[in-house]
Design a protein around this motif. Structure first.
Motif, PDB file in Angstrom:
ATOM      1  N   SER A 225       1.755  -9.601  12.733  1.00  0.00           N
ATOM      2  CA  SER A 225       3.056  -9.199  12.209  1.00  0.00           C
ATOM      3  C   SER A 225       3.784 -10.342  11.512  1.00  0.00           C
ATOM      4  O   SER A 225       4.773 -10.110  10.817  1.00  0.00           O
TER       5      SER A 225
ATOM      6  N   LEU B 219      -5.467  -8.362   9.540  1.00  0.00           N
ATOM      7  CA  LEU B 219      -5.427  -6.893   9.621  1.00  0.00           C
ATOM      8  C   LEU B 219      -4.404  -6.386  10.620  1.00  0.00           C
ATOM      9  O   LEU B 219      -3.956  -5.227  10.543  1.00  0.00           O
ATOM     10  N   THR B 220      -3.985  -7.246  11.563  1.00  0.00           N
ATOM     11  CA  THR B 220      -3.123  -6.756  12.648  1.00  0.00           C
ATOM     12  C   THR B 220      -1.868  -7.580  12.893  1.00  0.00           C
ATOM     13  O   THR B 220      -0.929  -7.096  13.536  1.00  0.00           O
TER      14      THR B 220
ATOM     15  N   VAL C 191      -4.902  -9.320   1.934  1.00  0.00           N
ATOM     16  CA  VAL C 191      -4.673  -8.363   3.027  1.00  0.00           C
ATOM     17  C   VAL C 191      -3.231  -8.457   3.513  1.00  0.00           C
ATOM     18  O   VAL C 191      -2.562  -7.430   3.726  1.00  0.00           O
ATOM     19  N   LEU C 192      -2.744  -9.673   3.683  1.00  0.00           N
ATOM     20  CA  LEU C 192      -1.362  -9.852   4.153  1.00  0.00           C
ATOM     21  C   LEU C 192      -0.368  -9.304   3.141  1.00  0.00           C
ATOM     22  O   LEU C 192       0.622  -8.657   3.520  1.00  0.00           O
TER      23      LEU C 192
ATOM     24  N   ARG D 242      -0.860  -6.868   0.999  1.00  0.00           N
ATOM     25  CA  ARG D 242      -0.921  -5.408   1.026  1.00  0.00           C
ATOM     26  C   ARG D 242      -0.204  -4.841   2.243  1.00  0.00           C
ATOM     27  O   ARG D 242       0.309  -3.712   2.204  1.00  0.00           O
ATOM     28  N   ARG D 243      -0.158  -5.622   3.327  1.00  0.00           N
ATOM     29  CA  ARG D 243       0.530  -5.176   4.537  1.00  0.00           C
ATOM     30  C   ARG D 243       2.000  -5.624   4.555  1.00  0.00           C
ATOM     31  O   ARG D 243       2.697  -5.407   5.543  1.00  0.00           O
ATOM     32  N   ASP D 244       2.442  -6.219   3.452  1.00  0.00           N
ATOM     33  CA  ASP D 244       3.831  -6.692   3.340  1.00  0.00           C
ATOM     34  C   ASP D 244       4.188  -7.733   4.398  1.00  0.00           C
ATOM     35  O   ASP D 244       5.331  -7.790   4.890  1.00  0.00           O
ATOM     36  N   ILE D 245       3.218  -8.544   4.773  1.00  0.00           N
ATOM     37  CA  ILE D 245       3.465  -9.664   5.676  1.00  0.00           C
ATOM     38  C   ILE D 245       3.721 -10.897   4.806  1.00  0.00           C
ATOM     39  O   ILE D 245       2.824 -11.371   4.107  1.00  0.00           O
TER      40      ILE D 245
END
Length: 293
Positions: free
Chosen positions: A277, A274-275, A241-242, A244-247
């Protein structure tokens, strides 16, 4: 609609057909122990648009070289149409396979078992053309196994004992014996019989007790191996998940996620993934370390 309890009452004979021979040998009927079992099609439908289907059909081969058919029917209540259907099943099976058919009816209450055990004679006065004689297993003749050691010696029979006596007021002792016995075998096999037990109990009050026993006994459902596999799956989900979110995580942070085997903590991190930063927010207010002890 066919219930899960109905399914388990005949499926268990597929898991271990030897239950049939062992039970009736104890009751004085000399059925030999099977050496080979074949699962046969259950559909007995003819060309006419009338469907007839037996619950479970097995071919039993014995050491003496003889074979017979075992047709298993799970019966939840009295049904005036069933004796006629059973007569059809037996005649059709003999004509199709040229093997002697045996009808086994499994029940969960004494009244139904007593009804099912009554021979059914078809014919006219003075001449019996056909007699149907089901063998019946129910609370009246299946032992209530309450000793964990006895249950461990024959897990399939202990499972069937639970299913058969699931509506008894004193079912708790039988359930506890099986739950203890399941811990003595490998996890995959135990899972099969645990699920069969839950299906067989259906909506009986004993089903809630069984689920409680399985939930409380974490050592049974959650061996160290299965815990590790589940934790690894959640850890990879967090990282996925991280990503895919570019974290971006530091190598130390990624390893912290991968090393953690605390499933509750991993699920919390998955929710945060999911949220958040950055990795600081991911681990905020969580204890340091990997979660290993």
């Amino acid at each position: 609609m066919v219930s899960s309890s109905h399914e388990a009452m005949h499926r268990i004979f597929q898991e271990d057909p030897g239950i049939f021979a062992r039970t009736f040998t104890a009751l004085g009927l000399p059925f030999p122990e099977p050496i080979a079992v074949s699962l046969l099609p259950t559909d007995l439908t003819e060309i006419q648009p009338l469907e007839r289907r037996v619950d479970r059909l097995l071919q039993i081969d014995t050491a003496s070289g003889t074979s017979y058919l075992l047709a298993v029917e799970a019966q939840g209540k009295k049904d005036a149409d069933k004796p006629g259907n059973w007569a059809y099943y037996l005649a059709h099976l003999y004509a199709k396979y040229r093997l002697a058919p045996v009808l086994l009816v499994t029940c969960q209450d004494r009244a139904t078992a007593q009804w099912a055990a009554e021979p059914v004679t078809i014919g006219v006065a003075g001449w019996d053309t056909l007699t149907v004689r089901p063998l019946v297993l129910g609370p009246h003749n299946v032992p209530a196994i309450t000793d964990p050691a006895v249950a461990a010696a024959d897990i399939p029979l202990a499972t069937f004992s639970v299913i058969t006596h699931g509506k008894d007021p004193n079912a708790a002792a039988i359930l506890k014996a099986l739950a203890t016995a399941l811990k003595t075998i490998d996890e995959d096999t135990a899972q099969i019989f645990a699920e069969l037990t839950e299906l067989g109990l259906g909506t009986a009050p004993a089903a809630d007790l069984w689920r409680d026993l399985m939930t409380v006994d974490l050592d049974f459902f959650r061996s160290q191996t299965s815990q590790r596999i589940r934790a690894e799956g959640i850890a990879f989900s967090v990282l996925h998940v991280l990503d895919r979110r570019d974290i971006r995580l530091s190598e130390e942070a990624r390893q912290r996620v991968l090393d953690c085997d605390d499933q509750r903590l991993l699920v919390r991190w998955l929710d945060r993934a999911l949220t958040v930063s950055d990795e600081t927010e991911l681990f905020e207010e969580d204890p340091t370390g990997t979660g290993r002890h």
